[in-house]
Design a protein around this motif. Structure first.
Motif, PDB file in Angstrom:
ATOM      1  N   SER A   1      -7.164   0.165   9.090  1.00  9.61           N
ATOM      2  CA  SER A   1      -5.710   0.165   9.206  1.00  9.61           C
ATOM      3  C   SER A   1      -5.346  -0.059  10.678  1.00  9.61           C
ATOM      4  CB  SER A   1      -5.188   1.518   8.721  1.00  9.61           C
ATOM      5  OG  SER A   1      -3.803   1.474   8.575  1.00  9.61           O
ATOM      6  N   GLY A   2      -4.426  -0.954  10.910  1.00  6.60           N
ATOM      7  CA  GLY A   2      -4.050  -1.252  12.292  1.00  6.60           C
ATOM      8  C   GLY A   2      -5.125  -2.112  12.941  1.00  6.60           C
TER       9      GLY A   2
ATOM     10  N   THR B   1      -7.411   1.247  -6.160  1.00 10.66           N
ATOM     11  CA  THR B   1      -8.652   1.290  -5.393  1.00 10.66           C
ATOM     12  C   THR B   1      -9.143   2.730  -5.399  1.00 10.66           C
ATOM     13  OG1 THR B   1      -8.072  -0.614  -4.054  1.00 10.66           O
ATOM     14  CG2 THR B   1      -9.650   0.916  -3.105  1.00 10.66           C
TER      15      THR B   1
ATOM     16  N   VAL C   1      -4.209   4.344  -4.215  1.00  7.58           N
ATOM     17  CA  VAL C   1      -5.527   4.890  -3.876  1.00  7.58           C
ATOM     18  C   VAL C   1      -5.767   6.267  -4.522  1.00  7.58           C
ATOM     19  CG1 VAL C   1      -5.855   3.556  -1.758  1.00  7.58           C
ATOM     20  CG2 VAL C   1      -4.603   5.721  -1.658  1.00  7.58           C
TER      21      VAL C   1
ATOM     22  N   GLU D   1      -2.809  -6.455   0.956  1.00  3.01           N
ATOM     23  CA  GLU D   1      -2.151  -5.190   0.561  1.00  3.01           C
ATOM     24  C   GLU D   1      -1.738  -4.372   1.791  1.00  3.01           C
ATOM     25  OE1 GLU D   1      -5.296  -3.608  -1.991  1.00  3.01           O
ATOM     26  OE2 GLU D   1      -6.347  -2.835  -0.230  1.00  3.01           O
TER      27      GLU D   1
ATOM     28  N   ARG E   1     -14.933  -3.119  -5.063  1.00  3.19           N
ATOM     29  CA  ARG E   1     -14.704  -3.059  -3.624  1.00  3.19           C
ATOM     30  C   ARG E   1     -16.055  -3.109  -2.935  1.00  3.19           C
ATOM     31  NH1 ARG E   1     -11.289   1.441  -0.127  1.00  3.19           N
ATOM     32  NH2 ARG E   1     -11.704   0.526   1.910  1.00  3.19           N
TER      33      ARG E   1
ATOM     34  N   GLY F   1       0.583  -1.998   4.246  1.00  2.00           N
ATOM     35  CA  GLY F   1       1.527  -0.884   4.118  1.00  2.00           C
ATOM     36  C   GLY F   1       2.331  -0.742   5.396  1.00  2.00           C
ATOM     37  N   ARG F   2       1.615  -0.390   6.466  1.00  2.00           N
ATOM     38  CA  ARG F   2       2.258  -0.103   7.749  1.00  2.00           C
ATOM     39  C   ARG F   2       3.193  -1.219   8.211  1.00  2.00           C
ATOM     40  NH1 ARG F   2      -0.215   2.885  11.566  1.00  2.00           N
ATOM     41  NH2 ARG F   2      -2.157   2.611  10.404  1.00  2.00           N
TER      42      ARG F   2
ATOM     43  N   GLY G   1      -5.493  -4.425   3.423  1.00  7.89           N
ATOM     44  CA  GLY G   1      -4.301  -4.314   4.278  1.00  7.89           C
ATOM     45  C   GLY G   1      -4.719  -4.279   5.733  1.00  7.89           C
ATOM     46  N   GLY G   2      -3.946  -3.542   6.532  1.00 16.86           N
ATOM     47  CA  GLY G   2      -4.359  -3.320   7.920  1.00 16.86           C
ATOM     48  C   GLY G   2      -3.594  -4.093   8.964  1.00 16.86           C
ATOM     49  N   ILE G   3      -2.584  -4.886   8.549  1.00 14.84           N
ATOM     50  CA  ILE G   3      -1.847  -5.657   9.575  1.00 14.84           C
ATOM     51  C   ILE G   3      -1.160  -4.656  10.519  1.00 14.84           C
ATOM     52  CG2 ILE G   3      -0.138  -7.460  10.004  1.00 14.84           C
ATOM     53  CD1 ILE G   3      -0.431  -8.280   7.056  1.00 14.84           C
TER      54      ILE G   3
ATOM     55  N   HIS H   1     -11.382  -3.691   2.500  1.00 12.63           N
ATOM     56  CA  HIS H   1     -10.309  -3.299   3.432  1.00 12.63           C
ATOM     57  C   HIS H   1     -11.032  -2.776   4.668  1.00 12.63           C
ATOM     58  CE1 HIS H   1      -6.730  -1.371   5.067  1.00 12.63           C
ATOM     59  NE2 HIS H   1      -7.393  -0.229   5.113  1.00 12.63           N
TER      60      HIS H   1
ATOM     61  N   ALA I   1       0.855  -1.194   0.000  1.00 11.67           N
ATOM     62  CA  ALA I   1       0.000   0.000   0.000  1.00 11.67           C
ATOM     63  C   ALA I   1       0.892   1.246   0.000  1.00 11.67           C
ATOM     64  CB  ALA I   1      -0.926  -0.002   1.207  1.00 11.67           C
TER      65      ALA I   1
ATOM     66  N   ASP J   1      -0.635  -1.454  -4.273  1.00 10.94           N
ATOM     67  CA  ASP J   1      -2.000  -0.994  -4.052  1.00 10.94           C
ATOM     68  C   ASP J   1      -1.946   0.533  -4.031  1.00 10.94           C
ATOM     69  OD1 ASP J   1      -4.716  -0.752  -3.026  1.00 10.94           O
ATOM     70  OD2 ASP J   1      -3.742  -0.199  -1.150  1.00 10.94           O
TER      71      ASP J   1
END
Ligand SMILES: Cc1ncc(COP(=O)(O)O)c(C=O)c1O
Length: 422
Positions: A192-193, A98, A77, A266, A140, A268-269, A224-226, A189, A54, A75
């Motif tokens: 995030s986090g 996206t 945006v 996807e 989406r 990012g963090r 994403g979001g891990i 998605h 991301a 990914d």
């Protein structure tokens, strides 16, 4: 070393960079970025799982290149992020766009260059199908499952602006069919986090079930979001356990699938967050009665997360503090003219003096990409510690004079005379 959170790199190295490059400066570790990419890629052995990065988390072109080199797609945006990846040589088929309230011009720009569009509203889907009949896209959905480290980054809840309502997916299918467009992908998605892995598993379930109604489905993107730990002692997200649980479900799905389907994540963090540090210098230390403040040469214009999300970043004093008074508790303030410009509250650090260098940890994601020039301040420099151990400038700092001159040029006022002078 105060604060029982390991610095990702030797503090003397960071001190040397602060002294040579000045502050504020973001520092990233190439080896750590690569290592994290590789550990993600090993999570689902022998399964059709691919990884997109991301770009919004950290879009420095050098960082993008490193991650591309690890075999990641992207990914994106915004159309600007699409262009950035294209201009860096990414194959358009490895760019997933996206969209979010995309304009016609952005749609045409991306579609005409072969980028996969991931469409989040029926109106935009209709416009795309009309303009590009007989082609392909992804949709989406809004899974009505919410998570994220803060309400502002919870993107999958019932009231979210993102995605197509689940009950409208059949209508999306009709729109696409009418124009001979094949819906090849489905995506969500949730935030995030992510705090609860169960929510991600529940979202996976929703996507798998929804995909069954899409006859041309070729891929499912779980978003994403891990999360990463930011606070001392916070446990990391158990990726292996998550991957085990997800694998079981995905294997079952594949066993019953009519066509070959591949899966995407996807993040990012998780890739870049821990691999970045923001270096800043304390220039003011003062006792305001009830609170003592360390004033720094950066602020929420450079690292917005604490002000925007009440986010916690560990702060370490890098300077030689041996022989000083005992530890003290400080608020660590920025230099922006707003009382909300706080990098950290009530932190116990060694007695800190003007001139000390501080490292703000876990700042590699949503740091520089969210930076602005509020108060007309210059942006930080960015330095990469390469895998070979070299220090490389990957974004140079503008001086205050250059910053203001650029601004005057961009606003067409470079040659302006003072008011009243004709
Ligand atoms: C659509 C989309 N995908 C992926 C991400 C990456 O999230 P994270 O950096 O938490 O992995 C985001 C960020 O919120 C996003 O909006």
């Amino acid at each position: 070393m105060q604060a029982n959170h390991p610095l990702p790199v030797d503090p003397d190295r960071l001190l040397a960079i602060a002294e040579k490059w000045g502050t504020p400066t973001y520092v990233y570790l190439e080896a750590m970025i690569r290592e994290r990419c590789r550990s993600l890629k090993s999570l689902f052995p022998e399964m059709p799982v691919s990884w997109l990065y991301a770009v919004k988390a950290n879009d420095n072109p050098h960082v993008i290149r490193i991650i591309a080199g690890e075999g990641f797609g992207f990914d994106t945006v915004s159309y600007e992020e699409v262009l950035l990846c294209l201009k860096l040589g990414t194959d358009p088929r490895n760019i997933f766009y996206t969209e979010n309230n995309m304009t016609d011009a952005e749609m045409h720009g991306a579609a005409s260059q072969g980028v996969i569009l991931n469409i989040g509203s029926l109106g935009r889907l209709a416009a795309f199908c009309k303009a590009y009949p007989g082609t392909e896209c992804s949709i989406r959905i809004k899974p009505d499952i919410s998570d994220g480290h803060h309400a502002k980054v919870d993107t999958g809840n019932q009231d979210s602006k993102f995605g197509i309502r689940l009950d409208l997916v059949p209508e999306a299918v009709n729109i696409a069919r009418k124009h001979g467009v094949r819906i090849r992908g489905i995506h969500a998605h949730i935030g995030s986090g992510i705090q609860e892995p169960e929510n991600l598993l529940a979202e996976i379930e929703v996507l798998l079930k929804s995909s069954v109604n899409l006859q041309d489905i070729a891929f499912i993107n779980f978003g994403g979001g891990i999360p990463i730990p930011y606070r001392p002692g916070e446990s990391p997200f158990d990726l292996e356990r998550f991957a085990d649980l997800a694998s079981d479900r995905l294997k079952k799905f594949l066993a019953g699938a009519k066509n070959p389907v591949s899966f995407f994540f996807e993040p990012g963090r998780w890739i870049v967050g821990p691999a970045g540090v923001l270096l800043t210098q304390a220039n003011t230390v003062k006792d305001q009665g009830r609170k003592s403040f360390i004033g720094t040469d950066t602020g929420f214009n450079h690292l917005l997360r604490p002000a925007l999300y009440d986010a916690y970043h560990m702060v370490v004093n890098l300077s030689g503090t041996t022989g000083r008074e005992e530890d003290k508790t400080y608020h660590i303030a920025g230099n922006i003219c707003e009382s909300g410009d706080m990098l950290a509250l009530d932190r116990t650090l060694p007695e800190t003096r003007p001139g000390d260098y501080l490292a703000v940890l876990d700042a590699g994601a949503y740091g520089m990409t969210m930076a602005s020039q509020y108060n007309r301040r210059a942006l930080p420099a960015e330095v990469l510690i390469t895998t070979e151990g070299y220090h490389k400038t990957i974004r140079s700092r503008k001086s205050p004079e250059e910053t203001v001159d650029d601004f005057l040029r961009e606003t067409g006022m470079a040659a302006a005379q003072p008011d009243g002078v004709s």
